[in-house]
Motif scaffolding. Structure first.
Motif, mmCIF file in Angstrom:
data_model
loop_
_atom_site.group_PDB
_atom_site.id
_atom_site.type_symbol
_atom_site.label_atom_id
_atom_site.label_comp_id
_atom_site.label_asym_id
_atom_site.label_seq_id
_atom_site.Cartn_x
_atom_site.Cartn_y
_atom_site.Cartn_z
ATOM 1 N N GLY A 185 0.773 -1.223 -0.138
ATOM 2 C CA GLY A 185 -0.089 -0.006 0.121
ATOM 3 C C GLY A 185 0.947 1.447 0.052
ATOM 4 O O GLY A 185 0.557 1.938 -0.769
ATOM 5 N N LEU A 186 1.949 1.263 0.954
ATOM 6 C CA LEU A 186 2.931 2.510 0.784
ATOM 7 C C LEU A 186 3.529 2.663 -0.269
ATOM 8 O O LEU A 186 4.059 3.583 -0.998
ATOM 9 N N LYS B 226 -1.786 8.110 2.400
ATOM 10 C CA LYS B 226 -2.005 8.919 1.341
ATOM 11 C C LYS B 226 -2.492 10.208 1.134
ATOM 12 O O LYS B 226 -2.357 11.000 0.403
ATOM 13 N N GLU B 227 -3.605 10.251 2.176
ATOM 14 C CA GLU B 227 -4.077 11.536 2.374
ATOM 15 C C GLU B 227 -3.140 12.472 2.780
ATOM 16 O O GLU B 227 -3.255 13.894 2.399
ATOM 17 N N TYR B 228 -2.474 12.171 3.754
ATOM 18 C CA TYR B 228 -1.300 13.137 4.143
ATOM 19 C C TYR B 228 -0.530 13.785 2.934
ATOM 20 O O TYR B 228 -0.128 14.980 2.731
ATOM 21 N N PHE B 229 -0.174 12.854 2.119
ATOM 22 C CA PHE B 229 0.755 13.175 0.934
ATOM 23 C C PHE B 229 -0.012 13.775 -0.262
ATOM 24 O O PHE B 229 0.707 14.260 -1.078
ATOM 25 N N ARG B 230 -1.181 13.821 0.067
ATOM 26 C CA ARG B 230 -2.126 14.407 -1.128
ATOM 27 C C ARG B 230 -2.103 16.240 -0.909
ATOM 28 O O ARG B 230 -2.546 16.927 -1.590
ATOM 29 N N VAL C 57 8.682 -3.422 7.855
ATOM 30 C CA VAL C 57 8.781 -2.716 6.607
ATOM 31 C C VAL C 57 9.769 -1.491 6.919
ATOM 32 O O VAL C 57 9.640 -0.897 7.748
ATOM 33 N N PHE C 58 10.595 -1.330 5.833
ATOM 34 C CA PHE C 58 11.608 -0.293 6.011
ATOM 35 C C PHE C 58 11.215 0.758 4.778
ATOM 36 O O PHE C 58 11.163 0.311 3.604
ATOM 37 N N ILE D 64 7.399 7.971 -1.001
ATOM 38 C CA ILE D 64 7.587 7.008 -0.091
ATOM 39 C C ILE D 64 8.636 5.817 -0.929
ATOM 40 O O ILE D 64 7.856 5.485 -1.829
ATOM 41 N N GLU D 65 9.672 5.668 -0.399
ATOM 42 C CA GLU D 65 10.546 4.445 -0.814
ATOM 43 C C GLU D 65 10.523 3.327 -0.052
ATOM 44 O O GLU D 65 10.726 3.460 1.004
#
Length: 337
Positions: free
Chosen positions: A262-263, A329-333, A279-280, A269-270
């Protein structure tokens, strides 16, 4: 709160609390706690060792192992980013007078056999004598391959070294590979297993080895203040975890995979890796302080940094994973952060 900082944040389940409340107890320093004795014996048997020793933490378990294997002024070899070297307060040096020889990790988390060979010191009086090789499984979520394990422990024994495994998350490795705990402990003279991470007990680790080793380790546990009295209450929680929470680690691994997938859909995000329940991520440094605060305001705890680790555990559900991905997702939008 959805807490992704570590699997150490897990809380005992209602069933675990009931088992702890009903535990039969005695004075474990006198060897009179039947719950502790039975638990130590079962863990040792699962790993294929003769005896076990219950300790309050994985850090103390590793330190007791180091002090049992090594005398003052002697040396152990470990990975530069291993927990036993980097994250245990320098206890080996501060309390044991033991020298650490850190070596670099390979990309898969192992320590190159050639590097290990070059790091071993003999009887030259100018050098601290190398006594022990300490490995870790899982290492940052990565499972150490069985073939490598055999090669590294054989190399150590051929050079007269003892071997110790920091198996704080060894049950994660067992579930991920379908291997037995006994197979994952082969080649090691001592193994430390932690029950307060993914297995969800509030405290407790067990150090296993042969009877003579554990008898010496018991003395060091007392010296370090790890001798506890009616500690069957804690051992009962660990026993419940051992009986009921091992197989379900596969759920945590699946949740971590879904979180990573998802991320990965977010451009900023990488996703650098997903191993067992970890998860890193690589995050933009400018976002990190604001991101942590924004997520916490939505009930999500994570330690945002340019390189971030997210850890799934038994308190994180599938719905939680979906919620976290959506919140990110909402944060980075948002146009401005």
């Amino acid at each position: 709160m959805i807490d992704l900082r570590s699997d150490t944040v897990t809380r005992p389940t209602a069933e675990m609390r009931e088992a702890m409340a009903n535990a039969e107890v005695g004075d474990d320093v006198w060897g009179d706690d039947p719950t502790v004795a039975a638990f130590e014996a079962e863990v040792a048997d699962r790993v294929g060792k003769s005896a076990g020793l219950f300790l309050p933490s994985g850090t103390q378990s590793n330190l007791v192992a180091l002090m049992t294997h090594c005398h003052r002024g002697e040396e152990f070899i470990a990975g530069r980013f291993s927990h036993i070297f980097r994250d245990e307060g320098g206890g080996a040096a501060a309390l044991g007078g033991i020298v650490a020889q850190p070596v670099d990790h390979e990309p898969d988390g192992t320590l190159a056999l050639a590097t290990l060979t070059d790091s071993i010191k003999g009887d030259d009086i100018h050098h601290a004598r190398t006594r022990l090789l300490a490995l870790e499984n899982t290492f940052r979520g990565r499972v150490i391959p069985l073939a490598y394990q055999k090669s590294a422990t054989t190399l150590a024994h051929d050079h007269g070294l003892s071997t110790h495994l920091d198996g704080a998350r060894l049950f994660n490795a067992a579930v991920a590979t379908g291997s037995s705990i006994e197979a994952l402990g082969q080649g090691f003279d001592s193994v430390s297993l932690c029950f307060s991470k993914g297995l969800g007990a509030p405290a407790g680790s067990v150090l296993v080895g042969e009877e003579g080793f554990i008898a010496r380790a018991r003395r060091w546990r007392k010296t370090l203040g790890g001798g506890m009295r009616q500690v069957g209450i804690l051992a009962a929680g660990c026993q419940h975890a051992l009986s009921h929470h091992v197989d379900r680690l596969a759920v945590d691994h699946a949740h971590a995979q879904r979180l990573a997938e998802g991320l990965a859909e977010i451009d900023e995000i990488e996703v650098q890796g997903c191993y067992t329940n970890m998860v890193f991520l690589a995050l933009p440094a400018s976002h990190c302080p604001v991101l942590s605060e924004a997520l916490e305001s939505r009930g999500i705890l994570m330690k945002a940094a340019p390189r971030t680790r997210l850890v799934t555990h038994l308190d994180v559900t599938g719905d939680d994973i979906r919620y976290v991905v959506q919140a990110m997702k909402e944060y980075f939008r948002q146009p401005v952060h």
